[in-house]
Design an enzyme around this catalytic site. Structure first.
Site, PDB file in Angstrom:
ATOM      1  N   LYS A  92       0.880  -1.175   0.000  1.00  0.00           N
ATOM      2  CA  LYS A  92       0.000   0.000   0.000  1.00  0.00           C
ATOM      3  C   LYS A  92       0.912   1.217   0.000  1.00  0.00           C
ATOM      4  O   LYS A  92       1.698   1.409   0.941  1.00  0.00           O
ATOM      5  CB  LYS A  92      -0.844  -0.038   1.268  1.00  0.00           C
ATOM      6  CG  LYS A  92      -1.715   1.141   1.549  1.00  0.00           C
ATOM      7  CD  LYS A  92      -2.447   0.844   2.860  1.00  0.00           C
ATOM      8  CE  LYS A  92      -3.506   1.848   3.217  1.00  0.00           C
ATOM      9  NZ  LYS A  92      -2.993   3.176   3.468  1.00  0.00           N
TER      10      LYS A  92
HETATM   11  P1  FBP Z   1      -6.533   7.426   4.143  1.00  0.00           P
HETATM   12  O1  FBP Z   1      -7.206   6.877   2.920  1.00  0.00           O
HETATM   13  O2  FBP Z   1      -7.484   8.203   4.982  1.00  0.00           O
HETATM   14  O3  FBP Z   1      -5.271   8.177   3.790  1.00  0.00           O
HETATM   15  O4  FBP Z   1      -6.139   6.161   5.033  1.00  0.00           O
HETATM   16  C1  FBP Z   1      -5.095   5.302   4.674  1.00  0.00           C
HETATM   17  C2  FBP Z   1      -4.128   5.179   5.831  1.00  0.00           C
HETATM   18  O5  FBP Z   1      -3.038   4.334   5.530  1.00  0.00           O
HETATM   19  C3  FBP Z   1      -4.771   4.700   7.110  1.00  0.00           C
HETATM   20  O6  FBP Z   1      -4.775   3.301   7.235  1.00  0.00           O
HETATM   21  C4  FBP Z   1      -3.921   5.379   8.133  1.00  0.00           C
HETATM   22  O7  FBP Z   1      -4.625   5.684   9.284  1.00  0.00           O
HETATM   23  C5  FBP Z   1      -3.507   6.645   7.464  1.00  0.00           C
HETATM   24  O8  FBP Z   1      -3.593   6.446   6.087  1.00  0.00           O
HETATM   25  C6  FBP Z   1      -2.110   7.014   7.849  1.00  0.00           C
HETATM   26  O9  FBP Z   1      -1.681   8.060   7.002  1.00  0.00           O
HETATM   27  P2  FBP Z   1      -0.432   8.963   7.402  1.00  0.00           P
HETATM   28  O10 FBP Z   1       0.515   8.105   8.182  1.00  0.00           O
HETATM   29  O11 FBP Z   1       0.148   9.410   6.091  1.00  0.00           O
HETATM   30  O12 FBP Z   1      -1.002  10.077   8.186  1.00  0.00           O
END
Ligand code: FBP
Length: 271
Positions: free
Chosen positions: A177
């Protein structure tokens, strides 16, 4: 990696993970725009949409809410995670074991690795243990692969993102991801670097329907497997409408316009 096209994490080889670990990673601020989104039941209900191949949550949410949804939702156990209160070098505490996640009913596991952090070595070793244990249960392993750390400049460049996808392949993730690298060409290179590991785009902060679906479309056209998305779904008043459109773009490979038309026909937007 192992073949995962028969696993609950995928549908026709594609992936749409609804991520809901934001209460830990970002805190209540992510629920301000749509206050109902703080209620996990609301998001579990959304995850029953046909487009969602799995819901990613932390242990406490899984323990408390999954028993009511186990017939309707596939569970991805996000094993590690850190709060936004932490101010140290990027790191992620392992909050539950693969054995326990399996007992709770998870079909797959998720694990963050911050390549480039001073804590990278420990995180990669923790991922090793989780990935090998997951193999015993035939549970696919999804790596949240984010280059991030004190010594790392330009963590959001296409090169860094392609490298983060490659880490997924090298370390045995079935799905990597990654952040959107900015263009379809850059995503093609990211997918190429990931080899047999499937690549999904991390949703990011909320954008318009058109912009978000266009990003997703370019991931699919680049050979990506789909999406792991949180805010762009649960921060919408009508998340099902966007999921209708995402289902078209990801699983039927339609254009963004056709997907929006179909979603509008199914659930007209309030004037
Ligand atoms: P989003 O689609 O809201 O970006 O979520 C994906 C994700 O990987 C979540 O699982 C996680 O909480 C968040 O993004 C963490 O994003 P970052 O570390 O960039 O703030």
């Amino acid at each position: 990696m192992i073949p995962i096209d028969d696993s609950p994490l995928t549908r026709d080889g594609k992936v749409l993970i609804l991520a809901y670990d934001h209460g830990l990673e970002h805190g209540p601020v992510d629920f301000e725009d749509v206050p109902e989104s703080a209620n996990p039941e609301r998001v579990f209900d959304v995850a029953t949409h046909d487009a969602v191949t799995s819901l990613a949550v932390q242990k406490g949410i899984a323990e408390a809410y999954y028993p009511s949804y186990e017939d309707d939702v596939n569970l991805l156990a996000k094993l590690n995670g850190t709060s936004n209160l932490w101010r140290g070098e990027p790191d992620s505490a392992v909050n539950w074991s693969v054995d326990y996640a399996h007992e709770v009913g998870a079909d797959s596991i998720g694990f963050t690795v911050y390549g480039g952090s001073n804590n990278e070595i420990e995180m990669v070793e923790e991922f090793r243990d989780a990935q090998e244990k997951a193999r015993e249960y035939d549970m696919p392993a999804v790596m949240w692969s984010y280059p991030r750390g004190q010594g790392l400049r330009n963590a959001k460049t296409p090169e860094s993102i392609a490298y983060s996808a490659r880490l997924g392949l090298e370390l045995g993730a079935d799905v990597a991801k990654v952040k959107y690298p900015g263009s379809q060409a850059a995503m093609e290179e990211t997918v190429r670097m990931a080899g047999k590991t499937k690549v999904v785009m991390s949703g990011g902060s909320k954008r318009s329907d058109e912009e978000f679906l266009s990003n997703v479309k370019s991931v699919i056209d680049a050979g990506g497997a789909g999406l792991a998305v949180g805010r762009n779904v649960f921060q919408r008043e009508n998340p099902e409408r966007l999921l209708d459109a995402l289902e078209k773009v990801i699983f039927e490979e339609t254009s963004v316009e056709a997907a929006l038309d179909a979603a509008e026909a199914a659930a007209p937007e309030a004037e």
